[in-house]
Scaffold this motif. Structure first.
Motif, PDB file in Angstrom:
ATOM      1  N   ALA A   1       0.819  -1.220   0.000  1.00 48.13           N
ATOM      2  CA  ALA A   1       0.000   0.000   0.000  1.00 48.13           C
ATOM      3  C   ALA A   1       0.847   1.262   0.000  1.00 48.13           C
ATOM      4  O   ALA A   1       0.504   2.240  -0.659  1.00 48.13           O
ATOM      5  CB  ALA A   1      -0.945  -0.011   1.204  1.00 48.13           C
ATOM      6  N   VAL A   2       1.965   1.264   0.718  1.00 48.15           N
ATOM      7  CA  VAL A   2       2.738   2.520   0.816  1.00 48.15           C
ATOM      8  C   VAL A   2       3.840   2.622  -0.244  1.00 48.15           C
ATOM      9  O   VAL A   2       4.407   3.701  -0.435  1.00 48.15           O
ATOM     10  CB  VAL A   2       3.364   2.739   2.224  1.00 48.15           C
ATOM     11  CG1 VAL A   2       2.287   2.782   3.279  1.00 48.15           C
ATOM     12  CG2 VAL A   2       4.417   1.704   2.551  1.00 48.15           C
ATOM     13  N   GLY A   3       4.138   1.517  -0.921  1.00 46.92           N
ATOM     14  CA  GLY A   3       5.228   1.548  -1.908  1.00 46.92           C
ATOM     15  C   GLY A   3       6.530   1.881  -1.205  1.00 46.92           C
ATOM     16  O   GLY A   3       6.861   1.282  -0.176  1.00 46.92           O
ATOM     17  N   ASN A   4       7.250   2.889  -1.711  1.00 37.97           N
ATOM     18  CA  ASN A   4       8.532   3.207  -1.052  1.00 37.97           C
ATOM     19  C   ASN A   4       8.423   4.429  -0.136  1.00 37.97           C
ATOM     20  O   ASN A   4       9.423   5.000   0.270  1.00 37.97           O
ATOM     21  CB  ASN A   4       9.648   3.395  -2.101  1.00 37.97           C
ATOM     22  CG  ASN A   4       9.302   4.531  -3.047  1.00 37.97           C
ATOM     23  OD1 ASN A   4       8.250   5.176  -2.876  1.00 37.97           O
ATOM     24  ND2 ASN A   4      10.150   4.797  -4.015  1.00 37.97           N
ATOM     25  N   VAL A   5       7.191   4.818   0.183  1.00 36.78           N
ATOM     26  CA  VAL A   5       7.029   5.990   1.063  1.00 36.78           C
ATOM     27  C   VAL A   5       6.941   5.535   2.530  1.00 36.78           C
ATOM     28  O   VAL A   5       5.914   5.025   2.973  1.00 36.78           O
ATOM     29  CB  VAL A   5       5.775   6.803   0.670  1.00 36.78           C
ATOM     30  CG1 VAL A   5       5.532   7.952   1.643  1.00 36.78           C
ATOM     31  CG2 VAL A   5       5.937   7.353  -0.748  1.00 36.78           C
ATOM     32  N   MET A   6       8.044   5.675   3.225  1.00 37.57           N
ATOM     33  CA  MET A   6       8.081   5.276   4.642  1.00 37.57           C
ATOM     34  C   MET A   6       8.367   6.498   5.511  1.00 37.57           C
ATOM     35  O   MET A   6       9.028   7.433   5.059  1.00 37.57           O
ATOM     36  CB  MET A   6       9.203   4.242   4.850  1.00 37.57           C
ATOM     37  CG  MET A   6       8.834   2.845   4.422  1.00 37.57           C
ATOM     38  SD  MET A   6       7.505   2.142   5.437  1.00 37.57           S
ATOM     39  CE  MET A   6       8.351   1.757   6.971  1.00 37.57           C
ATOM     40  N   PRO A   7       7.871   6.475   6.766  1.00 29.55           N
ATOM     41  CA  PRO A   7       8.153   7.630   7.641  1.00 29.55           C
ATOM     42  C   PRO A   7       9.655   7.749   7.917  1.00 29.55           C
ATOM     43  O   PRO A   7      10.341   6.747   8.087  1.00 29.55           O
ATOM     44  CB  PRO A   7       7.415   7.272   8.943  1.00 29.55           C
ATOM     45  CG  PRO A   7       6.490   6.166   8.614  1.00 29.55           C
ATOM     46  CD  PRO A   7       7.047   5.458   7.418  1.00 29.55           C
ATOM     47  N   HIS A   8      10.147   8.987   7.915  1.00 25.65           N
ATOM     48  CA  HIS A   8      11.529   9.215   8.334  1.00 25.65           C
ATOM     49  C   HIS A   8      11.629   9.032   9.841  1.00 25.65           C
ATOM     50  O   HIS A   8      12.647   8.620  10.360  1.00 25.65           O
ATOM     51  CB  HIS A   8      11.981  10.627   7.945  1.00 25.65           C
ATOM     52  CG  HIS A   8      12.044  10.798   6.466  1.00 25.65           C
ATOM     53  ND1 HIS A   8      10.958  11.168   5.707  1.00 25.65           N
ATOM     54  CD2 HIS A   8      13.071  10.608   5.597  1.00 25.65           C
ATOM     55  CE1 HIS A   8      11.325  11.212   4.426  1.00 25.65           C
ATOM     56  NE2 HIS A   8      12.582  10.874   4.336  1.00 25.65           N
ATOM     57  N   LEU A   9      10.542   9.381  10.507  1.00 27.43           N
ATOM     58  CA  LEU A   9      10.503   9.220  11.959  1.00 27.43           C
ATOM     59  C   LEU A   9       9.057   9.033  12.410  1.00 27.43           C
ATOM     60  O   LEU A   9       8.146   9.607  11.801  1.00 27.43           O
ATOM     61  CB  LEU A   9      11.071  10.472  12.629  1.00 27.43           C
ATOM     62  CG  LEU A   9      11.505  10.229  14.066  1.00 27.43           C
ATOM     63  CD1 LEU A   9      13.000  10.488  14.179  1.00 27.43           C
ATOM     64  CD2 LEU A   9      10.789  11.134  15.031  1.00 27.43           C
TER      65      LEU A   9
END
Ligand code: TMP
Length: 215
Positions: A130-138
């Motif tokens: 669902a998020v692909g490569n968009v992950m939280p930095h923090l």
């Protein structure tokens, strides 16, 4: 003269059980970030897009909600997130914005995976898809004792508790423990804040934990 690169966008997610005070703290942090002269965007989950708000309605206010199975819930939450990432978050990060997200994929790991007891492999796989490569930095976890969180939501003057707010205390204990476990297993991404302090104290701790990332 060398070209100046625009500042890199950052995604900071906020997590915690009911009554942890996430939305208050996101609004306060947004003011600090604006003072740095950075574009700040706040989003909420489930929701944050027209499609996502419709999904939110199905999950939280559906009259047949009590019949919803955990697998359906998982797919709906992640569907709303897939839309939010592509329609709102990824373009904002490309512009160099600071995105403050009220919940992100860790909510699914903890609520559907741990508290609803769905198997972790499919939950992780679907989450990642669902998020692909968009992950939280923090990720900021605002940790409050379960009883205190529930007391706070009961005191809210607003309407009746929604479907997700009608669970029993064991469910919210699992949520709290799930977050703390996650933070222990990935200490680099998580900042755990004591949410039982007053709002100013929580704000101060969040700001001092985030300053390095943001300045
Ligand atoms: P809120 O109270 O922070 O608006 O969140 C809505 C509810 O949805 C809250 O009980 C947490 C729950 N939730 C999940 O169970 N899984 C998810 O993936 C998300 C984003 C929220």
């Amino acid at each position: 003269m060398p070209l100046k690169h625009p500042p890199a966008g950052k995604l900071i997610s906020f997590e915690g059980s009911e009554g942890s005070g996430k939305s208050t703290q996101i609004a306060r942090l947004a003011k600090h970030v604006q003072l740095l002269g950075r574009e700040v965007l706040t989003t909420r989950e489930p929701g944050g897009t027209e499609i996502g708000e419709q999904i939110r309605n199905i999950i939280v206010h559906n009259s047949k909600g009590d019949e919803m199975c955990a697998e359906t819930e998982l797919l709906l939450f992640t569907a709303a997130r897939a839309q939010l990432v592509r329609e709102v978050i990824a373009p904002a990060l490309t512009r160099g914005a600071i995105v403050l997200s009220d919940r992100f994929l860790d909510s699914t790991t903890v609520y559907q995976g741990i508290a609803r007891n769905l198997a972790s492999d499919p939950v992780n796989l679907i989450n990642q898809f669902a998020v692909g490569n968009v992950m939280p930095h923090l990720t900021v976890i605002i940790d409050v004792p379960t009883e205190l969180g529930l007391q706070r939501i009961r005191q809210r003057a607003s309407d009746l508790p929604d479907r997700m707010e009608r669970e029993n205390i064991d469910f919210y204990n699992k949520v709290r423990e799930g977050y703390l476990l996650l933070a222990k297993s990935l200490p680099g991404r998580f900042l755990v804040i004591d949410g039982s302090q007053n709002e100013d104290g929580v704000e101060k701790d969040i700001w001092s934990g985030l300053q390095k990332l943001l300045t």
